[in-house]
Design a protein around this motif. Structure first.
Motif, mmCIF file in Angstrom:
data_model
loop_
_atom_site.group_PDB
_atom_site.id
_atom_site.type_symbol
_atom_site.label_atom_id
_atom_site.label_comp_id
_atom_site.label_asym_id
_atom_site.label_seq_id
_atom_site.Cartn_x
_atom_site.Cartn_y
_atom_site.Cartn_z
ATOM 1 N N VAL A 1 -8.760 30.252 55.843
ATOM 2 C CA VAL A 1 -9.547 31.382 56.339
ATOM 3 C C VAL A 1 -8.817 31.999 57.524
ATOM 4 O O VAL A 1 -8.417 31.293 58.454
ATOM 5 C CB VAL A 1 -10.963 30.945 56.770
ATOM 6 C CG1 VAL A 1 -11.694 32.104 57.441
ATOM 7 C CG2 VAL A 1 -11.759 30.460 55.566
ATOM 8 N N THR B 1 -8.635 37.148 49.255
ATOM 9 C CA THR B 1 -9.655 38.204 49.336
ATOM 10 C C THR B 1 -9.819 38.574 50.808
ATOM 11 O O THR B 1 -9.657 37.721 51.686
ATOM 12 C CB THR B 1 -11.028 37.727 48.831
ATOM 13 O OG1 THR B 1 -11.487 36.658 49.670
ATOM 14 C CG2 THR B 1 -10.959 37.237 47.393
ATOM 15 N N PRO C 1 -15.083 39.283 43.592
ATOM 16 C CA PRO C 1 -16.345 39.631 44.257
ATOM 17 C C PRO C 1 -17.468 39.750 43.223
ATOM 18 O O PRO C 1 -17.262 40.328 42.161
ATOM 19 C CB PRO C 1 -16.044 40.984 44.903
ATOM 20 C CG PRO C 1 -14.872 41.535 44.160
ATOM 21 C CD PRO C 1 -14.100 40.374 43.615
ATOM 22 N N THR D 1 -14.206 30.873 47.552
ATOM 23 C CA THR D 1 -12.941 30.197 47.280
ATOM 24 C C THR D 1 -13.141 28.712 47.568
ATOM 25 O O THR D 1 -13.662 28.356 48.622
ATOM 26 C CB THR D 1 -11.828 30.765 48.190
ATOM 27 O OG1 THR D 1 -11.754 32.181 47.976
ATOM 28 C CG2 THR D 1 -10.474 30.134 47.882
ATOM 29 N N SER E 1 -13.113 43.816 48.207
ATOM 30 C CA SER E 1 -12.854 42.382 48.367
ATOM 31 C C SER E 1 -12.302 41.720 47.107
ATOM 32 O O SER E 1 -12.411 40.496 46.949
ATOM 33 C CB SER E 1 -14.103 41.616 48.844
ATOM 34 O OG SER E 1 -14.586 42.132 50.041
ATOM 35 N N ALA E 2 -11.706 42.495 46.232
ATOM 36 C CA ALA E 2 -11.101 41.905 45.030
ATOM 37 C C ALA E 2 -9.969 40.963 45.423
ATOM 38 O O ALA E 2 -9.265 41.213 46.403
ATOM 39 C CB ALA E 2 -10.556 43.003 44.125
ATOM 40 N N PRO E 3 -9.793 39.878 44.655
ATOM 41 C CA PRO E 3 -8.671 38.988 44.939
ATOM 42 C C PRO E 3 -7.356 39.663 44.576
ATOM 43 O O PRO E 3 -7.253 40.314 43.535
ATOM 44 C CB PRO E 3 -8.932 37.780 44.024
ATOM 45 C CG PRO E 3 -9.848 38.269 42.961
ATOM 46 C CD PRO E 3 -10.620 39.426 43.533
ATOM 47 N N HIS F 1 -3.539 33.610 45.962
ATOM 48 C CA HIS F 1 -4.294 34.868 46.027
ATOM 49 C C HIS F 1 -5.146 34.914 47.280
ATOM 50 O O HIS F 1 -5.313 33.897 47.970
ATOM 51 C CB HIS F 1 -5.129 35.116 44.770
ATOM 52 C CG HIS F 1 -6.225 34.120 44.545
ATOM 53 N ND1 HIS F 1 -7.369 34.065 45.296
ATOM 54 C CD2 HIS F 1 -6.364 33.131 43.632
ATOM 55 C CE1 HIS F 1 -8.157 33.094 44.852
ATOM 56 N NE2 HIS F 1 -7.576 32.504 43.855
ATOM 57 N N VAL G 1 -9.531 35.141 52.938
ATOM 58 C CA VAL G 1 -9.533 33.766 52.437
ATOM 59 C C VAL G 1 -8.406 33.634 51.409
ATOM 60 O O VAL G 1 -8.369 34.382 50.436
ATOM 61 C CB VAL G 1 -10.885 33.378 51.806
ATOM 62 C CG1 VAL G 1 -10.873 31.899 51.413
ATOM 63 C CG2 VAL G 1 -12.044 33.668 52.755
ATOM 64 N N ILE G 2 -7.512 32.706 51.680
ATOM 65 C CA ILE G 2 -6.326 32.505 50.838
ATOM 66 C C ILE G 2 -6.479 31.213 50.039
ATOM 67 O O ILE G 2 -6.990 30.223 50.551
ATOM 68 C CB ILE G 2 -5.062 32.406 51.728
ATOM 69 C CG1 ILE G 2 -4.890 33.685 52.556
ATOM 70 C CG2 ILE G 2 -3.814 32.133 50.877
ATOM 71 C CD1 ILE G 2 -3.779 33.591 53.601
ATOM 72 N N LYS G 3 -6.027 31.257 48.801
ATOM 73 C CA LYS G 3 -5.985 30.044 47.977
ATOM 74 C C LYS G 3 -4.524 29.653 47.770
ATOM 75 O O LYS G 3 -3.680 30.504 47.465
ATOM 76 C CB LYS G 3 -6.655 30.342 46.639
ATOM 77 C CG LYS G 3 -6.596 29.228 45.613
ATOM 78 C CD LYS G 3 -7.535 28.076 45.936
ATOM 79 C CE LYS G 3 -7.496 27.024 44.827
ATOM 80 N NZ LYS G 3 -8.254 25.818 45.217
ATOM 81 N N SER H 1 -11.527 24.791 47.882
ATOM 82 C CA SER H 1 -10.330 23.954 47.999
ATOM 83 C C SER H 1 -10.306 22.978 46.820
ATOM 84 O O SER H 1 -11.243 22.907 46.034
ATOM 85 C CB SER H 1 -10.355 23.170 49.312
ATOM 86 O OG SER H 1 -11.228 22.056 49.186
ATOM 87 N N GLN H 2 -9.261 22.207 46.741
ATOM 88 C CA GLN H 2 -9.196 21.146 45.739
ATOM 89 C C GLN H 2 -10.319 20.134 45.975
ATOM 90 O O GLN H 2 -10.877 20.061 47.068
ATOM 91 C CB GLN H 2 -7.803 20.485 45.772
ATOM 92 C CG GLN H 2 -7.488 19.595 46.976
ATOM 93 C CD GLN H 2 -6.833 20.338 48.120
ATOM 94 O OE1 GLN H 2 -7.315 21.403 48.538
ATOM 95 N NE2 GLN H 2 -5.780 19.754 48.681
ATOM 96 N N GLY I 1 -3.919 23.813 46.178
ATOM 97 C CA GLY I 1 -5.374 23.671 46.194
ATOM 98 C C GLY I 1 -6.062 24.095 47.467
ATOM 99 O O GLY I 1 -7.241 24.432 47.454
ATOM 100 N N GLN I 2 -5.340 24.092 48.598
ATOM 101 C CA GLN I 2 -6.012 24.341 49.878
ATOM 102 C C GLN I 2 -6.555 25.775 49.986
ATOM 103 O O GLN I 2 -6.023 26.699 49.375
ATOM 104 C CB GLN I 2 -5.054 24.108 51.049
ATOM 105 C CG GLN I 2 -4.543 22.704 51.174
ATOM 106 C CD GLN I 2 -3.268 22.449 50.391
ATOM 107 O OE1 GLN I 2 -2.788 23.315 49.660
ATOM 108 N NE2 GLN I 2 -2.730 21.250 50.532
ATOM 109 N N SER I 3 -7.584 25.910 50.802
ATOM 110 C CA SER I 3 -8.104 27.226 51.178
ATOM 111 C C SER I 3 -7.755 27.476 52.651
ATOM 112 O O SER I 3 -7.673 26.539 53.449
ATOM 113 C CB SER I 3 -9.615 27.299 50.963
ATOM 114 O OG SER I 3 -10.269 26.188 51.531
#
Lengths: 455, 455
Positions: free
Chosen positions: A313, A266, B431, B268, A429-431, A264, A303-305, B270-271, A309-311
């Motif tokens: 930007v 935002t 959000p 958000t 900014s909803a996911p 997902h 910002v992606i998930k 991360s792991q 697990g990683q984020s």
């Protein structure tokens, strides 16, 4: 509506017209081993980007451009000249109207088409080509809506035709070295990545109608080159309009669609000031374009998930005065690399604890095998050599009947960031969830990018 | 539960025990003009941070510490020694139990209390002090939940007592210069800011029970200093646990609560790998702490939207090997500053178009008047001089019966980022709205931070 197109501007700034740089290049850039293999290509979109890629095709010697298509006769003629100067046979021309590309894709003597038209045409042209049995190389983004991206995927699956996103930054030398380090485990397990398109495009979006960059405040019908179509996107849309340069390398490092996937995202946009301010600063409050409202926020942050697990930007920042930067950062459990200070820190390897060191020695040490092999071929090919690699990655496998290293699912999961970001911003900014374009195949598919010795 | 506390570690690394650095400092650091004015203070929490601030109070000469409170007798004794060595009268001591602070705040001979206890005690102690008519200076964060922050605001309003967040980074020399530039319009209209707490705290969260930093894998009852209480937050919570160093300077630059406000935020994570990996890397798979599950994601990214349009990106990154950085970036319609490469670009001012230049000359040119005035007083005061300024900003106005430059609304809108980020992460990056702690006063309140010639 014109089919003029250049995706990236720096090459033209360095070498005002395409012909001038031909002389600087090695005469043969193909990586081909069997000289009897050729890719028979149609080029749709002969703006500045299409011309440059045509020129690189001519240098390779293993691409036979049978047909070209555009509605801008000046651009068609420039492309014809490039092909003629190379000593190759002139291609057939499709320039009657906006839908003449349908006649090009209908030919029986081409294997693939390369599409470098305005964004809004990519989907329609790619789908038409695949339905006529042609493989596709398409400039970024592959399509503009979630539905159109699903359509690309479905048509590619059904017709069994490849649709490759021509994202050259995947092959940038530094990010290829960092990809190498990721795979060697230098960063440990990846935790967080950053990327983005931070590029002052104000003089791309406005020009004097005669030159591609600056000199005036014209766009759409009165503009030239990209300003003819790209600027309107900033009026109509608020989102990350151009995510693939920033996400491409991250996408390969994180094994997206190959053991990992984007889950997902935002997005948040700042206020919109830069384009309106540029018009007023240059043309005054009374300029006829001074009242135009631009929807595009100057800075869009997504910002992606990821499922592992990683984020991630991602930045989009194209309306403000700033140095160019693709904002890369790659961070794992053992350390991180950051492009903006050309620095790295790896626990146990870096000389001083908790101190950045220059990334120079690391980038040399982990230089990617493809760069070692093709460094000379890439020199002068545009964008620091990336253009050689992305074209090579399209031509080499296709002429051998193999898969390109970036597939239709990659094209979709990178390009979908734009419509998802627009949706998230609209929803405060909803996911928003990423579609799984692979329909579950991401769980079993293995990484292929940068793992072939030839492309 | 101990009241040991040190919020920031670097000073102790430089000067193993507090006494050693006393000799290095100017003997009188107060900015006071009228030497008859003194602030009568109670100190709650005499861990390493409380000791350092006590030491700075003694150097000023205008703070009369009447009472100190902690349940750790070793820490109480260390603080007593600091006061005795300074030649000042020994304070009364409150050390009977966890609630002895109620007896301290009940005294009639103190004007204010300074609170440097574990985070979970800040709210209760601050509220108790204000209810007994005392002003409060509280270390970061001011409270841990939205309700407790509302309680702080409501009690401060009702009792007419100040509650100042002791966020020293607001006074960092570079960010004060950049604040100056923001106010001078150098960046144009602000569009986007970044900040964050990127600090490898692994050897703060684990130690050998005898020293504050590293040497073992103990925490809670078996740990020493911050590991006694701070580590547990990483087990219980997933969010931006320590946002104020990163957001403090941005908060002042964006005039938050003074013409602008934070509207909503997504976070958000991360792991979570770093803390568990640290235990296993140092102590092996069979270490008794190897099975502990940490909720805290290694990298937490939050994106805030402001009512005036700006976006803010905030990072929390404390469990991984990395160089220290507060991640600052300040970007407006005319250019931007970025701390990680010590660089700036301002359209029309920077020598080369679209090229970074060093920020050095700009930081000198725009050095903040308070730094010019108090540079010598600040030297050696800890954290590059910031600690002098934050203490000065607490003491100077209070001893004159004036407002500190950071108020209870600032304390709330900065500290609330933690619980909001936890909520957003729980809801899949949804959000979440910022409460308006000022109840509409942000629309009329004017900026005050850094605009006074004395603090």
């Amino acid at each position: 509506m014109s089919l003029k197109k250049i995706s990236r501007r720096s090459f033209i700034k360095q070498s005002t017209f395409v012909g001038a740089s031909v002389a600087l290049l090695p005469s043969k850039m193909s990586a081909v081993k069997d000289s009897s293999l050729k890719l028979r290509l149609g080029v749709i979109g002969t703006g500045l980007r299409g011309q440059w890629m045509t020129h690189l095709c001519m240098l390779r010697g293993d691409v036979d451009i049978r047909a070209i298509c555009d509605i801008d006769h000046e651009m068609i003629n420039a492309t014809l000249n490039i092909i003629k100067k190379s000593g190759n046979k002139p291609p057939d021309i499709y320039k009657k109207n906006e839908h003449d590309f349908l006649n090009l894709v209908n030919r029986n003597d081409i294997d693939a088409v390369y599409i470098a038209t305005p964004w809004e045409w990519h989907h329609e042209m790619a789908v038409a080509a695949m339905k006529q049995g042609k493989h596709v190389g398409v400039e970024c983004p592959a399509a503009l809506t979630v539905n159109d991206l699903w359509d690309l995927v479905n048509v590619s699956d059904k017709e069994n035709k490849h649709c490759m996103l021509m994202e050259n930054v995947c092959y940038r030398r530094d990010v290829m070295a960092v990809l190498n380090m990721v795979r060697e485990g230098v960063f440990g397990e990846l935790l967080h990545c950053q990327g983005g398109y931070q590029h002052d495009l104000r003089d791309v979006k406005f020009n004097d109608g005669k030159q591609p960059y600056g000199g005036g405040l014209e766009f759409n019908d009165k503009g030239y080159s990209e300003s003819k179509w790209r600027t309107q996107h900033s009026i109509n849309r608020n989102g990350d309009l151009y995510p693939t340069h920033g996400i491409g390398p991250i996408h390969t490092m994180l094994d997206i669609n190959r053991g990992n996937r984007f889950v997902h995202m935002t997005s948040t946009a700042s206020q919109s000031r830069g384009l309106n301010k540029y018009i007023i600063d240059q043309g005054g409050l009374n300029h006829r374009n001074a009242g135009i409202k631009f929807k595009l926020g100057d800075i869009v942050t997504s910002v992606i998930k990821c499922s592992n697990g990683q984020s991630v930007v991602l930045s989009h920042d194209t309306s403000s005065p700033r140095p160019y930067s693709l904002n890369f950062r790659v961070q794992g459990t053992e350390g991180l690399w950051m492009v903006d200070n050309n620095s790295i820190y790896i626990q146990g390897l870096s000389k001083e604890e908790h101190r950045w060191e220059s990334d120079e020695d690391y980038l040399k040490q982990y230089d990617h095998p493809l760069w070692k092999k093709f460094n000379k071929n890439a020199a002068g090919s545009g964008h620091g050599g990336m253009d050689f690699f992305i074209l090579n990655a399209f031509v080499e496998p296709l002429k051998r009947g193999l898969k390109p290293p970036l597939d239709v699912y990659d094209a979709a999961s990178m390009s979908v960031i734009s419509p998802l970001s627009e949706k998230s911003i609209k929803l405060g900014s909803a996911p928003v969830k990423f579609p799984d374009f692979t329909r579950g195949k991401w769980k079993k598919n293995k990484p292929i990018f940068g793992l072939n010795t030839d492309y």
